[in-house]
Design an enzyme around this catalytic site. Structure first.
Site, short mmCIF file in Angstrom:
data_model
loop_
_atom_site.label_atom_id
_atom_site.label_comp_id
_atom_site.label_asym_id
_atom_site.label_seq_id
_atom_site.Cartn_x
_atom_site.Cartn_y
_atom_site.Cartn_z
N TRP A 182 0.86 -1.19 0.00
CA TRP A 182 0.00 0.00 0.00
C TRP A 182 0.90 1.24 0.00
CZ3 TRP A 182 -0.35 3.97 3.71
CH2 TRP A 182 -1.27 4.99 3.36
N GLU A 221 -3.10 -2.69 -2.54
CA GLU A 221 -4.26 -2.17 -1.80
C GLU A 221 -4.60 -0.76 -2.27
OE1 GLU A 221 -3.43 -1.79 2.39
OE2 GLU A 221 -5.47 -1.14 2.88
N LYS A 223 -7.11 2.81 -2.49
CA LYS A 223 -7.72 3.71 -1.51
C LYS A 223 -8.44 4.81 -2.28
CE LYS A 223 -6.43 6.08 2.72
NZ LYS A 223 -5.51 6.05 3.85
N ASP A 255 -9.70 -3.22 1.46
CA ASP A 255 -9.79 -2.64 2.80
C ASP A 255 -11.14 -1.94 2.88
OD1 ASP A 255 -9.73 -0.55 4.85
OD2 ASP A 255 -7.57 -0.87 5.00
N HIS A 258 -11.72 1.86 2.50
CA HIS A 258 -11.11 2.54 1.35
C HIS A 258 -12.04 2.77 0.16
CE1 HIS A 258 -6.69 1.65 2.61
NE2 HIS A 258 -7.39 2.23 3.55
N HIS A 282 -8.38 -6.30 4.37
CA HIS A 282 -8.11 -5.54 5.58
C HIS A 282 -9.47 -5.20 6.17
CE1 HIS A 282 -3.78 -3.78 5.09
NE2 HIS A 282 -3.81 -5.06 5.33
N ASP A 290 -12.11 6.59 6.16
CA ASP A 290 -11.13 5.57 6.52
C ASP A 290 -10.53 5.87 7.89
OD1 ASP A 290 -9.30 3.45 6.20
OD2 ASP A 290 -7.78 4.82 5.41
N ASP A 292 -10.24 3.92 10.57
CA ASP A 292 -9.52 2.83 11.23
C ASP A 292 -9.94 2.63 12.68
OD1 ASP A 292 -7.56 1.88 9.10
OD2 ASP A 292 -7.15 4.03 9.11
N ASP A 322 -7.09 -4.29 10.14
CA ASP A 322 -6.38 -3.02 9.98
C ASP A 322 -7.12 -1.91 10.72
OD1 ASP A 322 -4.87 -0.88 9.25
OD2 ASP A 322 -5.34 -0.96 7.11
C1 RNT Z 1 -3.81 2.83 4.92
C2 RNT Z 1 -3.94 1.38 4.57
C3 RNT Z 1 -2.82 0.50 5.06
C4 RNT Z 1 -2.37 0.81 6.46
C5 RNT Z 1 -1.50 -0.25 7.08
C6 RNT Z 1 -0.79 0.24 8.29
O1 RNT Z 1 -4.91 3.55 4.59
O2 RNT Z 1 -5.15 0.89 5.02
O3 RNT Z 1 -3.19 -0.81 4.92
O4 RNT Z 1 -3.44 1.05 7.31
O5 RNT Z 1 -0.67 -0.80 6.16
ZN ZN Z 2 -5.44 -1.23 4.94
#
Ligand code: RNT
Ligand code: ZN
Length: 415
Positions: A182, A221, A223, A255, A258, A282, A290, A292, A322
């Site tokens: 990523w 990955e 986003k 993810d 994303h 993820h 996003d 997290d 994640d």
């Molecule tokens: C960031 C991505 C990525 C990170 C990790 C730490 O937006 O989601 O995967 O969160 O690699």
């Molecule tokens: Zn991620």
């Protein structure tokens, strides 16, 4: 008859094999993100803190500052989490000898040997990620797509080094290791050139993936946007989806933080399963964006797990987590997030998928709706408690007492 037995009978009435569900829920690995333990700081930067493409918020005391602290915290969390576990590692968690410091484009397997020994000692698998953020070589928000050749070269070399490390980890553990790329690359404001950076990213990836490495599963990955990079993301969904489709052996990692807020990863999983033999994930919780947040037992995670289970894809979808919340006890965050993911998996394994599918195919939509709704509130809690009991972890909220004690005895002493 105890509560579990009576709950089991209720599920059996719907044609669900409870024992088989508990076995599958236990054996399916979940890759736990090491970076929840230290706010994505890593060990390799002089004044380690997340930045340059990634952000954490919160300053709860007790963050792990080194390998010893992070692994101790991880073990405390793992002892409260049922089922098979992997450690999702980032390259920034390289363990250097005292006084040693190696740049990211030069890291080697030996810097991760302590992690492999730790994983072996506790029966964990490992997954890996190059760390293309939180570093001064992230130039104007760009890494693999930078127009500056020195910058681009640095990150290509870092990704190549990471893949080789992942391969050695896989060899040492007799396993396949997911190596997920990523990059934060993007622009704050209206681009003057959208294709140039993407062509450079494509060329960089071709170099990164050139070497055939038998123990590595590669993924990329995408986003939709990042903070400070709101107008343009080089590695967009279409870009990586097309890249993966054109490069056998490279997979498109999803993810669920994303995408646009009404776009659902649960719907993307079966779409990708039609074309790819693997779909890495993820799993996170996006609050408006996003963000997290720690994974909870919510609708979308249940829907994601349903798609994995009912498409018979427990060995094709690679479940990784994640999230990173620095505003609460980090060990508890790991436990809540991973238990919730596992709980959703068990819940999904207990749904009457066959009966529902038949109703859909027969266009009996009313009955499908009725059954789907009734199945949601079968006595799931009793099965989850029995599952935890069999796994040797606390079945209820009493696990938090152990984390609270760990906070008092260990985390509170970290100045
Ligand atoms: C960031 C991505 C990525 C990170 C990790 C730490 O937006 O989601 O995967 O969160 O690699
Ligand atoms: Zn991620």
């Amino acid at each position: 008859m105890d509560r579990f037995e009576s709950a089991q009978m209720r599920y059996e009435k719907f044609g669900v094999d409870v024992q088989a569900a508990m076995r599958a829920a236990s054996e399916t690995p979940i890759s736990i993100n090491c970076w929840q333990g230290d706010d994505v700081a890593g060990f390799d930067q002089p004044n380690g803190a997340a930045g340059d493409g990634i952000q954490t918020t919160g300053n709860y005391p007790g963050r792990a500052r080194n390998f010893e602290e992070l692994t101790a915290d991880f073990l405390c969390a793992a002892s409260l989490i049922p089922g098979k576990k992997r450690i999702n590692l980032h390259a920034s968690y390289a363990v250097f000898a005292p006084g040693e410091r190696v740049e990211r484009d030069r890291i080697e397997y030996r810097h991760f040997e302590p992690w492999v020994a730790f994983a072996k000692a506790h029966g964990f698998g490992i997954d890996f990620n190059p760390t293309c953020f939180s570093h001064p070589m992230v130039r104007d928000g760009l890494t693999l797509s930078s127009p500056d050749e020195r910058t681009r070269r640095f990150w290509i070399d870092h990704c190549v080094a990471s893949r080789r490390i992942a391969n050695e980890i896989g060899r040492a553990l007799g396993d396949q290791v997911l190596n997920n790329v990523w990059v934060p690359d993007g622009l704050k404001d209206v681009p003057a050139d959208r294709m140039g950076p993407r062509m450079r990213l494509k060329e960089s990836l071709d170099e990164v993936f050139a070497e055939r490495l038998p123990h590595v599963i590669d993924s990329v990955e995408s986003k939709v946007f990042g903070i400070g990079l709101e107008s343009y993301t080089v590695g967009s969904n279409e870009f990586y989806m097309a890249y993966a489709a054109a490069h056998p052996g490279v997979y498109n990692l999803l993810d669920n933080g994303h995408y646009h807020p009404t776009e659902m990863v649960s719907d993307k999983i079966p779409a990708l399963l039609c074309f790819f033999d693997k779909v890495p994930l993820h799993v996170t919780r996006a609050v408006r964006w996003d963000s997290d947040h720690v994974v909870l037992f919510d609708d979308e995670i249940r829907e994601i797990m349903k798609e994995i289970v009912r498409n018979d894809a427990l060995d094709r979808v690679l479940i990784g987590l994640d999230f990173f919340d620095a505003s609460i006890n980090r060990v508890a965050a790991w436990v809540v997030g991973t238990r919730s993911a596992r709980k959703a998996l068990l819940w999904a394994l207990l749904q009457p998928h066959e009966a529902l599918r038949k109703l859909q195919d027969a266009s009996r939509f009313t009955e499908k709706m009725v059954l789907m709704e009734e199945a949601k509130t079968l006595p799931f809690g009793d099965i989850w408690e029995e599952f935890c009991r069999r796994e040797g972890v606390p079945a209820d909220e009493s696990w938090f007492e152990q984390v609270a004690r760990y906070e008092r005895d260990v985390l509170a002493n970290r100045a």
